[in-house]
Write a protein that holds these residues in place. Structure first.
Motif, PDB file in Angstrom:
ATOM      1  N   ASP A 232      74.444 -79.378  21.691  1.00 50.03           N
ATOM      2  CA  ASP A 232      74.589 -80.457  22.667  1.00 50.03           C
ATOM      3  C   ASP A 232      75.917 -81.183  22.551  1.00 50.03           C
ATOM      4  O   ASP A 232      76.286 -81.938  23.454  1.00 50.03           O
ATOM      5  N   ALA A 233      76.650 -81.005  21.461  1.00 46.58           N
ATOM      6  CA  ALA A 233      77.980 -81.611  21.361  1.00 46.58           C
ATOM      7  C   ALA A 233      78.969 -80.936  22.300  1.00 46.58           C
ATOM      8  O   ALA A 233      80.010 -81.506  22.621  1.00 46.58           O
ATOM      9  N   ALA A 234      78.659 -79.718  22.749  1.00 48.41           N
ATOM     10  CA  ALA A 234      79.524 -79.008  23.693  1.00 48.41           C
ATOM     11  C   ALA A 234      79.125 -79.278  25.136  1.00 48.41           C
ATOM     12  O   ALA A 234      79.974 -79.247  26.031  1.00 48.41           O
ATOM     13  N   GLY A 235      77.837 -79.541  25.372  1.00 48.20           N
ATOM     14  CA  GLY A 235      77.403 -79.809  26.735  1.00 48.20           C
ATOM     15  C   GLY A 235      75.891 -79.734  26.870  1.00 48.20           C
ATOM     16  O   GLY A 235      75.192 -79.225  26.000  1.00 48.20           O
ATOM     17  N   PHE A 236      75.389 -80.267  27.990  1.00 48.85           N
ATOM     18  CA  PHE A 236      73.963 -80.221  28.299  1.00 48.85           C
ATOM     19  C   PHE A 236      73.816 -80.240  29.815  1.00 48.85           C
ATOM     20  O   PHE A 236      74.569 -80.940  30.502  1.00 48.85           O
TER      21      PHE A 236
ATOM     22  N   LEU B 211      72.116 -87.568  32.378  1.00 49.14           N
ATOM     23  CA  LEU B 211      71.785 -86.553  31.374  1.00 49.14           C
ATOM     24  C   LEU B 211      72.841 -85.462  31.213  1.00 49.14           C
ATOM     25  O   LEU B 211      73.192 -85.103  30.103  1.00 49.14           O
ATOM     26  N   PRO B 212      73.346 -84.845  32.300  1.00 52.12           N
ATOM     27  CA  PRO B 212      74.219 -83.681  32.106  1.00 52.12           C
ATOM     28  C   PRO B 212      75.679 -84.051  31.848  1.00 52.12           C
ATOM     29  O   PRO B 212      76.203 -85.010  32.411  1.00 52.12           O
ATOM     30  N   TYR B 213      76.322 -83.262  31.014  1.00 50.75           N
ATOM     31  CA  TYR B 213      77.730 -83.449  30.664  1.00 50.75           C
ATOM     32  C   TYR B 213      78.234 -82.148  30.051  1.00 50.75           C
ATOM     33  O   TYR B 213      77.459 -81.234  29.751  1.00 50.75           O
TER      34      TYR B 213
ATOM     35  N   LEU C 250      64.776 -78.805  32.423  1.00 50.89           N
ATOM     36  CA  LEU C 250      63.866 -77.883  33.095  1.00 50.89           C
ATOM     37  C   LEU C 250      64.134 -76.458  32.609  1.00 50.89           C
ATOM     38  O   LEU C 250      65.282 -76.015  32.535  1.00 50.89           O
ATOM     39  N   TYR C 251      63.095 -75.725  32.269  1.00 52.20           N
ATOM     40  CA  TYR C 251      63.150 -74.391  31.652  1.00 52.20           C
ATOM     41  C   TYR C 251      63.579 -74.436  30.184  1.00 52.20           C
ATOM     42  O   TYR C 251      63.754 -73.387  29.552  1.00 52.20           O
ATOM     43  N   SER C 252      63.822 -75.631  29.635  1.00 54.64           N
ATOM     44  CA  SER C 252      64.128 -75.799  28.201  1.00 54.64           C
ATOM     45  C   SER C 252      65.311 -74.968  27.721  1.00 54.64           C
ATOM     46  O   SER C 252      65.204 -74.224  26.743  1.00 54.64           O
ATOM     47  N   PRO C 253      66.487 -75.090  28.357  1.00 59.98           N
ATOM     48  CA  PRO C 253      67.630 -74.266  27.924  1.00 59.98           C
ATOM     49  C   PRO C 253      68.433 -74.860  26.779  1.00 59.98           C
ATOM     50  O   PRO C 253      69.368 -74.225  26.288  1.00 59.98           O
ATOM     51  N   GLY C 254      68.105 -76.085  26.339  1.00 59.34           N
ATOM     52  CA  GLY C 254      68.949 -76.748  25.352  1.00 59.34           C
ATOM     53  C   GLY C 254      69.099 -75.968  24.063  1.00 59.34           C
ATOM     54  O   GLY C 254      70.218 -75.770  23.564  1.00 59.34           O
TER      55      GLY C 254
ATOM     56  N   ALA D 127      78.445 -81.054  15.457  1.00 61.82           N
ATOM     57  CA  ALA D 127      77.050 -80.801  15.818  1.00 61.82           C
ATOM     58  C   ALA D 127      76.337 -82.137  16.001  1.00 61.82           C
ATOM     59  O   ALA D 127      75.173 -82.295  15.634  1.00 61.82           O
ATOM     60  N   SER D 128      77.051 -83.097  16.586  1.00 58.28           N
ATOM     61  CA  SER D 128      76.557 -84.471  16.690  1.00 58.28           C
ATOM     62  C   SER D 128      75.699 -84.714  17.919  1.00 58.28           C
ATOM     63  O   SER D 128      75.332 -85.857  18.201  1.00 58.28           O
ATOM     64  N   GLY D 129      75.376 -83.674  18.684  1.00 63.11           N
ATOM     65  CA  GLY D 129      74.523 -83.839  19.854  1.00 63.11           C
ATOM     66  C   GLY D 129      75.216 -84.605  20.963  1.00 63.11           C
ATOM     67  O   GLY D 129      76.417 -84.460  21.192  1.00 63.11           O
ATOM     68  N   ARG D 130      74.442 -85.457  21.664  1.00 59.92           N
ATOM     69  CA  ARG D 130      74.992 -86.199  22.801  1.00 59.92           C
ATOM     70  C   ARG D 130      76.145 -87.113  22.404  1.00 59.92           C
ATOM     71  O   ARG D 130      76.949 -87.496  23.265  1.00 59.92           O
ATOM     72  N   ALA D 131      76.246 -87.466  21.137  1.00 63.71           N
ATOM     73  CA  ALA D 131      77.385 -88.292  20.709  1.00 63.71           C
ATOM     74  C   ALA D 131      78.700 -87.577  20.957  1.00 63.71           C
ATOM     75  O   ALA D 131      79.726 -88.217  21.231  1.00 63.71           O
ATOM     76  N   ALA D 132      78.680 -86.228  20.878  1.00 60.85           N
ATOM     77  CA  ALA D 132      79.865 -85.401  21.163  1.00 60.85           C
ATOM     78  C   ALA D 132      81.121 -86.028  20.566  1.00 60.85           C
ATOM     79  O   ALA D 132      82.107 -86.308  21.267  1.00 60.85           O
ATOM     80  N   VAL D 133      81.107 -86.221  19.255  1.00 61.79           N
ATOM     81  CA  VAL D 133      82.155 -86.982  18.574  1.00 61.79           C
ATOM     82  C   VAL D 133      83.545 -86.434  18.869  1.00 61.79           C
ATOM     83  O   VAL D 133      84.457 -87.179  19.262  1.00 61.79           O
ATOM     84  N   LEU D 134      83.738 -85.125  18.700  1.00 62.74           N
ATOM     85  CA  LEU D 134      85.079 -84.564  18.894  1.00 62.74           C
ATOM     86  C   LEU D 134      85.448 -84.485  20.368  1.00 62.74           C
ATOM     87  O   LEU D 134      86.601 -84.724  20.737  1.00 62.74           O
ATOM     88  N   GLY D 135      84.494 -84.144  21.209  1.00 62.13           N
ATOM     89  CA  GLY D 135      84.786 -84.073  22.635  1.00 62.13           C
ATOM     90  C   GLY D 135      85.268 -85.407  23.181  1.00 62.13           C
ATOM     91  O   GLY D 135      86.215 -85.471  23.969  1.00 62.13           O
TER      92      GLY D 135
END
Length: 509
Positions: A313-317, A296-298, A321-325, A164-172
């Protein structure tokens, strides 16, 4: 093993996963490893009807949200033709009345801290601040995590590791599953401001009485958007008086003008829009609270295995726009917590893990194609974006919001766009989105961008999760049909000009 689950990250997704694990498996031994000593403010401040349903109906956060955050009053969009345009000549699109379903403008530092405290109160152990220095994953076996905290190094074992590390996406990143979404090259700059003007105050009403009185709800509490060709800006109020504002832009179409600092460049761009000039003319950026992200997107091609899973966000973003995060956080944390809880109770979860690995990329790709691919080509066109807004949000309500308010537990037990109905919905949305992109590109080629961006307002009654959605769907279809007709007229005119002929003038609206 030392723990059943180690969660990397204690903010929204990590805390939510822990809270749900404790609910489903009260005896679970959970360790949360949080990198920071204190949460800072982050983007993702505007919640949607889905993420709000998750927070209120699943996580029991109604009391906190009602007392410590702001109630949100929908989405509001402002379009302009030129910088010198009068504010009341700009096009406004948004709800006329107050929101029918709850959603919130949240200070993420406050919300994340509250959720982490609830997870700890439920029984989770917490290491904070702590840095993960090593991870050894064994499929179907013992997972090992090495952590530095308080000047010492500790190695712990667990059956599951949740990223659950967000954009760091440690495991990914560690496992080689992380992929940037190069089809959507967007960047962002944002800050918090003080001293912004009041959207609903006396000064506004004295200068622009008709515009002020046309709207029956508070514009101040909405997520306000300023839009242009290839870019959009958000303006989000926060409890305490600060305002979050930022720009997201497609680098193929737009570049933020140069300047002495990020804060200066952002504020100058806000001031270039008539509504931005009205609101930010005397505003100041909060010291040290200016940020930027490129690319931004990944996404991660694989999001779980027998012993690990990525959430939020560790899985993707995709796009803010429209606040889907927080929507993605809601679906992924809920699903992963269920799978791990079932395993801790002795159930076989191989099929559930396969579903998550197969469906998450489909959900990500469908959401991206249906809503965001090349959208920035028509963001600044008032009539095209109005059609998109009405159709996009109506589809969102019909496909996701209605099920969430009918049975929240069931709705969050699977991912969006699954099965045949999901594929049909994705294709339908992708079709009208691609048409709107084409219409905008035709206008750009003819030098006619922004011609519709003055002199009208589209204030609708609001969205409700029932059959009354058809009113907004029909309104969106009418905007789309008129745009197609204008495109046909433009094509006829272009053909006649090339042939040396003439075409009758376009009828007035």
């Amino acid at each position: 093993m030392d723990f059943d689950v180690v969660i990397l990250g204690g903010a929204f997704s990590g805390a939510a996963t822990a809270m749900l694990l404790h609910r489903h498996s009260p005896q679970a031994r959970i360790l949360i490893v949080e990198r920071t000593a204190a949460f800072d403010r982050k983007v993702g401040e505007s919640s949607t009807e889905i993420s709000s349903a998750f927070m209120t109906r699943i996580l029991d956060l109604s009391h906190h949200l009602g007392h410590h955050q702001l109630v949100k009053q929908g989405l509001r969009f402002w379009f302009h033709r030129d910088a010198a345009q009068a504010p009341d000549d700009c096009v406004e699109v948004g709800p006329r009345y107050g929101a029918r379903l709850p959603s919130f403008q949240v200070d993420r530092a406050v919300l994340d801290q509250h959720m982490l405290e609830k997870a700890v109160a439920a029984g989770s152990q917490l290491l904070r601040p702590a840095k993960v220095t090593g991870i050894d994953l064994q499929e179907g076996g013992t997972q090992t995590v090495t952590v530095e905290s308080g000047g010492s190094t500790r190695t712990v074992t667990a059956r599951w590791v949740v990223d659950a590390s967000g954009r760091a996406a440690v495991l990914g990143r560690k496992l080689g599953h992380f992929r940037p979404n190069r089809e959507h090259p967007i960047n962002s700059v944002w800050a918090r401001f003080t001293g912004t003007k009041n959207w609903d105050g006396q000064e506004w009403r004295e200068k622009y009485p008709q515009m002020a009185n046309d709207c029956r709800t508070g514009r101040e509490w909405a997520t306000n958007h300023l839009l242009g060709h290839g870019w959009w800006c958000w303006i989000i109020p926060l409890k305490g008086g600060d305002v979050s504002a930022g720009i997201v832009y497609d680098e193929r179409i737009f570049q933020l003008p140069p300047g002495s600092s990020l804060a200066y460049r952002l504020q100058q761009h806000l001031l270039s829009h008539p509504l931005g000039r009205l609101i930010f003319s005397e505003a100041r950026t909060v010291e040290g609270d200016v940020h930027a992200f490129s690319a931004l997107p990944y996404y991660c091609e694989k999001v779980c295995g027998d012993g690990w899973a990525a959430v939020g966000d560790a899985a993707g973003f995709i796009d803010p726009l429209y606040s889907p995060g927080l929507d993605f956080c809601a679906y992924t944390t809920s699903y992963v917590a269920r799978i791990i809880s079932r395993h801790l109770q002795g159930e076989e979860v191989k099929v559930g893990l396969e579903y998550y690995n197969e469906q998450y990329p489909l959900t990500y790709r469908s959401w991206f194609n249906a809503l965001y691919r090349d959208k920035y080509y028509y963001l600044g066109e008032a009539d095209l974006m109005t059609a998109a807004l009405l159709l996009d949000v109506s589809s969102y309500y019909g496909g996701l919001v209605i099920p969430a308010y009918r049975d929240a537990e069931e709705a969050f037990s699977k991912l969006p766009f699954e099965g045949r109905p999901g594929r049909i919905a994705a294709r339908t949305m992708n079709f009208y989105r691609s048409r709107l992109v084409k219409l905008a590109q035709n206008r750009a080629a003819a030098g006619r961008l922004g011609e519709m961006n003055h002199g009208w307002r589209a204030l609708y009654d609001g969205f409700v999760p029932d059959w009354r959605l058809r009113k907004n769907i029909l309104a969106g279809l009418r905007f789309w049909a008129r745009a197609e007709w204008k495109n046909l007229w433009l094509s006829r005119r272009h053909s006649a000009t090339e042939a040396g002929g003439s075409v009758a003038p376009q009828p007035a609206e």
